[in-house]
Design a protein around this motif. Structure first.
Motif, mmCIF file in Angstrom:
data_model
loop_
_atom_site.group_PDB
_atom_site.id
_atom_site.type_symbol
_atom_site.label_atom_id
_atom_site.label_comp_id
_atom_site.label_asym_id
_atom_site.label_seq_id
_atom_site.Cartn_x
_atom_site.Cartn_y
_atom_site.Cartn_z
ATOM 1 N N ASN A 1 49.726 32.127 29.078
ATOM 2 C CA ASN A 1 49.172 33.463 29.257
ATOM 3 C C ASN A 1 50.278 34.486 29.541
ATOM 4 O O ASN A 1 51.024 34.362 30.513
ATOM 5 N N LYS A 2 50.358 35.493 28.656
ATOM 6 C CA LYS A 2 51.371 36.536 28.799
ATOM 7 C C LYS A 2 50.785 37.935 28.731
ATOM 8 O O LYS A 2 51.519 38.913 28.789
ATOM 9 N N SER B 1 51.858 39.462 17.538
ATOM 10 C CA SER B 1 51.102 39.333 16.289
ATOM 11 C C SER B 1 51.519 40.388 15.273
ATOM 12 O O SER B 1 51.533 40.128 14.059
ATOM 13 N N TYR C 1 51.646 41.916 25.254
ATOM 14 C CA TYR C 1 52.657 41.006 24.700
ATOM 15 C C TYR C 1 52.111 40.299 23.464
ATOM 16 O O TYR C 1 52.787 40.177 22.437
ATOM 17 N N THR C 2 50.861 39.850 23.576
ATOM 18 C CA THR C 2 50.249 39.083 22.497
ATOM 19 C C THR C 2 50.042 39.936 21.251
ATOM 20 O O THR C 2 50.310 39.494 20.124
ATOM 21 N N GLN D 1 50.012 29.918 23.226
ATOM 22 C CA GLN D 1 51.084 30.232 24.166
ATOM 23 C C GLN D 1 50.525 30.242 25.586
ATOM 24 O O GLN D 1 49.312 30.275 25.806
ATOM 25 N N ASP E 1 46.041 33.122 24.045
ATOM 26 C CA ASP E 1 46.911 33.533 25.149
ATOM 27 C C ASP E 1 46.624 32.731 26.427
ATOM 28 O O ASP E 1 46.256 33.274 27.459
ATOM 29 N N SER F 1 43.877 38.701 19.619
ATOM 30 C CA SER F 1 44.352 38.086 20.852
ATOM 31 C C SER F 1 43.164 37.444 21.561
ATOM 32 O O SER F 1 42.124 38.083 21.734
ATOM 33 N N TYR G 1 41.719 35.292 24.922
ATOM 34 C CA TYR G 1 41.852 34.708 26.251
ATOM 35 C C TYR G 1 40.459 34.467 26.829
ATOM 36 O O TYR G 1 39.741 35.398 27.174
ATOM 37 N N ILE H 1 46.213 34.594 18.242
ATOM 38 C CA ILE H 1 47.092 34.082 19.289
ATOM 39 C C ILE H 1 46.229 33.742 20.501
ATOM 40 O O ILE H 1 45.593 34.615 21.101
#
Length: 316
Positions: free
Chosen positions: A66-67, A76, A71-72, A64, A39, A9, A11, A37
């Motif tokens: 930002n969640k 996955s 969630y990310t 995607q 994010d 993940s 970010y 992913i």
């Protein structure tokens, strides 16, 4: 079919993202996919991910809004099309033989872990008591605590027990996930080597954020106690695990944070409020975890002495 999915993940991790991805692609075991992913990053992380996707067919990238990390990670896990999954935070790295050693050790079992290094001003070994079998008690006592990057897990085992990250938590979600994982597995394997690298962030000495984490800690720990009590574990196991949480983990977490932030709390007139609000937990601390408990008991005496002196001073 590929053997392992490494799940990442991302970010806003552009600073070390290239190093992190490269540590996966340079593994001695090559039969894997890397699912990244992005994010909702606002830095150059997305561009870096795309660079590696174009360079290596084993890299899958999904972008995607930002969640959040839970969630990310859950997404996955669902995207993984392999027998095993492993996680890697986007600013950490694997040692070259991580996947090879972990896959060899796990065999036909469901869960395997290894040790890790801390990377700060220098590289140092993280303390860990390598145990196999049912290790949840050791995990909750902080004696056997692999970090998020140091696991290999059979995906069918996660599906069988409906194990996912709690998306309503933004702190402690990883501890809760792995505690529930270990609650379900009594035959955990371990590689007695340090095969992952956890980068330490340089933190300020004291902050309100550290104090806010007391309530966030309490939230995930109380969820875990409820999960343990409603599990299929033996009654004796439930009692031992609950005792560890109530008499060590919860009071220990509070006492340690207050002790480390005592100066900040005094300067901002918060010490009395924090102590008063958490007294029911603090008084539950018992000597059930060797030297770790003894250190916490010492910290407890120190902060309560300061607290009492301030109360006496304010009434004079």
């Amino acid at each position: 079919m590929l053997k392992i999915s490494v799940l990442m993940s991302v970010y806003n991790k552009e600073a070390r993202l290239k190093e992190s991805i490269s540590s996966v692609l340079s593994q001695s075991f090559q039969d894997f996919e890397l699912i990244i992913i992005n994010d909702g990053s606002t830095d150059k992380s997305g561009e870096i991910c795309e660079y590696f996707r174009k360079k290596d067919s084993r890299v899958r990238v999904y972008h995607q809004e930002n969640k959040g990390v839970s969630y990310t990670r859950n997404l996955s896990i669902k995207m993984a099309e392999t027998e095993f999954i492993s996680f890697l935070d986007a600013d950490d790295t694997y040692e070259k033989t991580f996947l090879e050693n972990m896959l060899r050790k796990i065999g036909n079992k469901d869960v395997c872990y290894c040790g890790h290094f801390y990377i700060g001003n220098k590289k140092r070994k993280a303390k860990i008591n390598f145990k196999s079998g049912f290790i949840l008690m050791n995990y909750l006592k902080n004696t056997t605590t692999p970090n998020t990057n140091s696991w290999l897990i059979r995906k069918s085992f996660l599906l069988k027990h409906d194990l996912l990250f709690r998306e309503d938590l933004n702190f402690g979600e990883d501890m809760l996930f792995f505690a529930n994982l270990l609650k379900q597995s009594k035959d955990v394997q371990c590689v007695k080597k340090r095969l992952t690298n956890y980068h330490l962030e340089i933190e300020g000495s004291l902050s309100e954020n550290n104090i806010d984490k007391i309530n966030l800690d309490l939230k995930w720990m109380n969820i875990l106690i409820n999960d343990i009590l409603h599990s299929k574990l033996l009654v004796e196991e439930k009692m031992k695990l609950t005792k560890i949480m109530i008499n060590y983990r919860i009071p220990g977490g509070i006492i340690y944070r207050v002790y480390q932030n005592c100066e900040f709390l005094i300067e901002n007139n918060l010490l009395e409020e924090i102590i008063l609000n958490n007294t029911p937990h603090i008084v539950n601390l018992k000597s059930i975890n060797g030297i770790r408990s003894l250190k916490l008991i010492y910290f407890k005496k120190k902060i309560l002495k300061i607290y009492k002196n301030r109360i006496l001073h304010s009434t004079n």
